[in-house]
Write a protein that holds these residues in place. Structure first.
Motif, short mmCIF file in Angstrom:
data_model
loop_
_atom_site.label_atom_id
_atom_site.label_comp_id
_atom_site.label_asym_id
_atom_site.label_seq_id
_atom_site.Cartn_x
_atom_site.Cartn_y
_atom_site.Cartn_z
N GLU A 166 0.84 -1.19 0.00
CA GLU A 166 0.00 0.00 0.00
C GLU A 166 0.88 1.25 0.00
O GLU A 166 1.75 1.42 0.85
CB GLU A 166 -0.92 0.00 1.22
CG GLU A 166 -1.90 1.16 1.25
CD GLU A 166 -2.80 1.12 2.46
OE1 GLU A 166 -3.71 1.97 2.53
OE2 GLU A 166 -2.61 0.25 3.34
N GLY A 167 0.67 2.13 -0.94
CA GLY A 167 1.43 3.36 -1.04
C GLY A 167 2.66 3.27 -1.92
O GLY A 167 3.23 4.29 -2.30
N ALA A 168 3.09 2.06 -2.25
CA ALA A 168 4.27 1.91 -3.11
C ALA A 168 3.94 2.40 -4.51
O ALA A 168 2.86 2.15 -5.04
CB ALA A 168 4.73 0.46 -3.14
N ALA A 169 4.88 3.13 -5.11
CA ALA A 169 4.66 3.70 -6.44
C ALA A 169 6.00 3.98 -7.09
O ALA A 169 7.05 3.91 -6.44
CB ALA A 169 3.82 4.97 -6.34
N LEU A 179 8.58 3.24 -1.52
CA LEU A 179 8.04 4.26 -0.63
C LEU A 179 9.08 5.36 -0.42
O LEU A 179 10.27 5.17 -0.72
CB LEU A 179 7.64 3.63 0.71
CG LEU A 179 6.53 2.58 0.63
CD1 LEU A 179 6.38 1.85 1.95
CD2 LEU A 179 5.21 3.21 0.22
N HIS A 180 8.63 6.50 0.10
CA HIS A 180 9.50 7.68 0.14
C HIS A 180 9.38 8.38 1.50
O HIS A 180 8.76 9.44 1.62
CB HIS A 180 9.08 8.64 -0.99
CG HIS A 180 10.09 9.70 -1.28
ND1 HIS A 180 9.88 10.67 -2.24
CD2 HIS A 180 11.31 9.95 -0.78
CE1 HIS A 180 10.92 11.48 -2.29
NE2 HIS A 180 11.80 11.06 -1.40
N PRO A 181 9.93 7.79 2.57
CA PRO A 181 9.81 8.40 3.90
C PRO A 181 10.61 9.70 4.01
O PRO A 181 11.65 9.88 3.38
CB PRO A 181 10.37 7.33 4.84
CG PRO A 181 11.28 6.51 3.98
CD PRO A 181 10.66 6.52 2.61
N ARG A 198 5.71 8.02 3.42
CA ARG A 198 4.92 8.60 2.34
C ARG A 198 4.88 7.67 1.14
O ARG A 198 5.68 6.73 1.03
CB ARG A 198 5.51 9.95 1.91
CG ARG A 198 5.69 10.94 3.05
CD ARG A 198 6.23 12.26 2.53
NE ARG A 198 7.53 12.08 1.90
CZ ARG A 198 8.11 12.97 1.10
NH1 ARG A 198 7.49 14.11 0.85
NH2 ARG A 198 9.30 12.76 0.58
N LYS A 199 3.97 7.94 0.23
CA LYS A 199 3.89 7.18 -1.00
C LYS A 199 5.16 7.37 -1.82
O LYS A 199 5.86 8.38 -1.69
CB LYS A 199 2.67 7.60 -1.81
CG LYS A 199 1.34 7.28 -1.15
CD LYS A 199 0.18 7.69 -2.03
CE LYS A 199 -1.15 7.33 -1.37
NZ LYS A 199 -2.31 7.71 -2.22
N PRO A 383 7.81 -4.93 6.25
CA PRO A 383 7.27 -6.29 6.29
C PRO A 383 5.77 -6.39 6.04
O PRO A 383 5.27 -7.49 5.80
CB PRO A 383 7.60 -6.75 7.72
CG PRO A 383 7.62 -5.49 8.51
CD PRO A 383 8.13 -4.42 7.59
N PHE A 384 5.05 -5.27 6.12
CA PHE A 384 3.58 -5.34 6.04
C PHE A 384 3.08 -4.84 4.69
O PHE A 384 3.80 -4.17 3.95
CB PHE A 384 2.96 -4.50 7.16
CG PHE A 384 3.33 -4.94 8.54
CD1 PHE A 384 2.61 -5.93 9.19
CD2 PHE A 384 4.41 -4.36 9.20
CE1 PHE A 384 2.95 -6.34 10.47
CE2 PHE A 384 4.76 -4.75 10.47
CZ PHE A 384 4.03 -5.75 11.11
N PHE A 385 1.82 -5.14 4.43
CA PHE A 385 1.17 -4.58 3.24
C PHE A 385 0.57 -3.22 3.55
O PHE A 385 0.71 -2.28 2.77
CB PHE A 385 0.07 -5.53 2.73
CG PHE A 385 -0.80 -4.89 1.67
CD1 PHE A 385 -0.36 -4.77 0.37
CD2 PHE A 385 -2.06 -4.40 2.01
CE1 PHE A 385 -1.16 -4.16 -0.59
CE2 PHE A 385 -2.86 -3.79 1.05
CZ PHE A 385 -2.40 -3.67 -0.26
#
Length: 473
Positions: A166-169, A179-181, A198-199, A383-385
């Motif tokens: 979720e959020g990966a792009a 992801l982009h923390p 963040r996404k 590790p999570f979705f």
């Protein structure tokens, strides 16, 4: 030669029967630090659910995940395996499934409670740091001590994901998907108060995200230390809205807040740099105070007509250095002609010693080391979705970084090298020491190998941590 080479295996057999073994002495050491300093108790209280009695204290499970990450584990299962290896000392510990469920169930409200608990605990830790004989760890760069200033660094980092979490792009680096923390660190202590997940397609220059992270970072700083803060941000920080927020918030509360941010090198800026007289340039310094070959600094504020909206008192500090081949393709015509790379920083720092100011601003690069350490502590993968659960994983990473920072500052401050060691160095040379649990005179003893080079430092660190509960800050 063959006989001597194989002699080590003669009369050597393998058998079972060993007991009381502790895989890594760092597990009880860091667990004791979390317990005696009060962190575990605050987290346990924050995660209490009315009417729900879990089999394992949720605050302890979160601490154990952080301890496992600090010991070098890279997965949730690996963290609990590290803890389980110290079962002879710790007794019954939570399973990987319990740890998974604990993090997966942390919603926004629970994360907010954890953040408040961490902030309250940081006040106590900083009181202890200020009470040390050497005092609070103020920043020193190029021979200048920034006494009284808390320095907050902000930077973003990409984390590659090989699945559709979720959020990966797709990120701004076209070959990376993830992801982009956005991360804030406190340069004085090495703590990571905020890691905002963040996404992957989130921008590096998003002002709203920077304001969110800086606001949360300030909330993590004890009130008595909020009066003098310096915010260091790279090129993404040079926005009018961000600088206006810093100055307006400081004025509202009567604080003295300063900034040092990257500034876009446009064509007018390049022309201004070219106008600087040769005798106005000063040799640049490294953070250690040594001359940096070929690099020079000068102020160019009066050589530019800045647009409206920039805060009063902003100064522009230019820096030139030999043009490296890797920057040649992006260099402008004037940079190629002069064989120099131009860089500019916008700041309102006190003083006019340009080389020292430049060294201080460039010391912001330390945030990259902090991010690298965070990735070695588990931020390299999620590790999570669900996005919320991965944000909880970020909290565990931040707790691991903070436990190691407090270990260095409160328990290893007697050792010149270990007090500044990276997480990788700590868990490779100090924390992963095997031990054995022994019993004598109604006491339990963790016996370390006599021939380990840091056995004495571990014992001293243990003694200091045990004293935290009895010594007022």
């Amino acid at each position: 030669m063959e006989k001597r080479t194989s002699a080590w295996a003669l009369s050597l057999e393998m058998t079972g029967g060993a007991s009381g073994l502790v895989g890594a002495a760092g597990v009880p050491l860091l667990r004791l630090l979390a317990d005696r300093s009060g962190l575990r108790g605050r987290l346990s209280k924050a995660l209490v659910k009315p009417g729900f009695l879990p089999g394992h204290d949720r605050g302890q499970v979160l601490v154990d995940v952080a301890v496992g990450l600090a010991l070098g584990a890279v997965s949730l299962t690996g963290t609990m395996r590290e803890i389980e290896q110290a079962g002879a000392v710790l007794g019954t510990t939570a399973s990987a499934v319990t740890a998974w469920r604990t993090l997966d169930n942390l919603d926004d409200a629970a994360l907010e409670k954890i953040a408040r608990a961490r902030a309250a605990h940081r006040r106590l830790i900083w009181q202890r740091l200020a009470a040390r004989p050497q005092g609070f760890p103020w920043i020193e760069v190029a021979g200048q001590l920034w006494d009284g200033w808390v320095v907050v660094d902000v930077d973003a980092s990409l984390v590659e994901c090989h699945s559709d979490k979720e959020g990966a792009a797709a990120t701004y680096k076209k070959h990376l998907f993830g992801l982009h923390p956005l991360i804030a660190t406190i340069a004085n202590t090495g703590e990571i108060p905020v890691s905002y997940l963040r996404k992957g397609n989130a921008g590096s220059n998003t002002v709203a995200d920077h304001l969110k992270v800086l606001t949360e970072a300030v909330e993590h700083i004890p009130p008595r230390h909020r009066k003098k803060i310096i915010f260091r941000v790279d090129g993404a920080g040079a926005s009018k809205d961000l600088l206006a927020w810093i100055k307006a918030t400081a004025a509202e509360h009567g604080y003295d807040w300063r900034y040092s941010v990257g500034f876009d090198v446009t064509e007018p800026v390049r022309i201004a740099i070219a106008k600087v007289p040769k005798n106005a340039w000063a040799a640049a310094l490294t953070p250690d105070g040594e001359l940096r070959p070929g690099a020079q600094v000068a102020e160019i504020t009066k050589l530019l007509d800045l647009a409206d909206g920039w805060p009063d008192g902003m100064r522009l500090l230019a820096r030139t250095e030999p043009l490296h081949p890797r920057h040649h393709k992006q260099a402008s015509a004037i940079e190629k002609q002069r064989g120099q790379r131009f860089q500019v920083v916008a700041h309102d720092l006190p003083g006019h010693h340009y080389p020292r100011l430049d060294a201080f601003t460039r010391n912001h690069a330390g945030v990259e080391s902090a991010i690298k350490d965070a990735k070695n502590l588990g931020l390299r993968r999620f590790p999570f979705f669900k996005m919320a659960a991965n944000q909880a994983w970020c909290v565990a990473v931040m707790l691991a970084a903070e436990l190691l920072a407090w270990l260095r500052l409160l328990a290893l401050d007697h050792h010149a090298t270990l007090s500044k060691a990276s997480p990788a160095t700590l868990h490779d040379t100090l924390l992963n020491v095997p031990a054995r649990l022994a019993r004598r005179a109604r006491k339990r003893l963790i016996r370390l190998p006599d021939d380990h080079p840091h056995a004495t430092n571990l014992i001293l660190a243990w003694t200091k941590i045990r004293a935290l509960a009895t010594q007022p800050p």
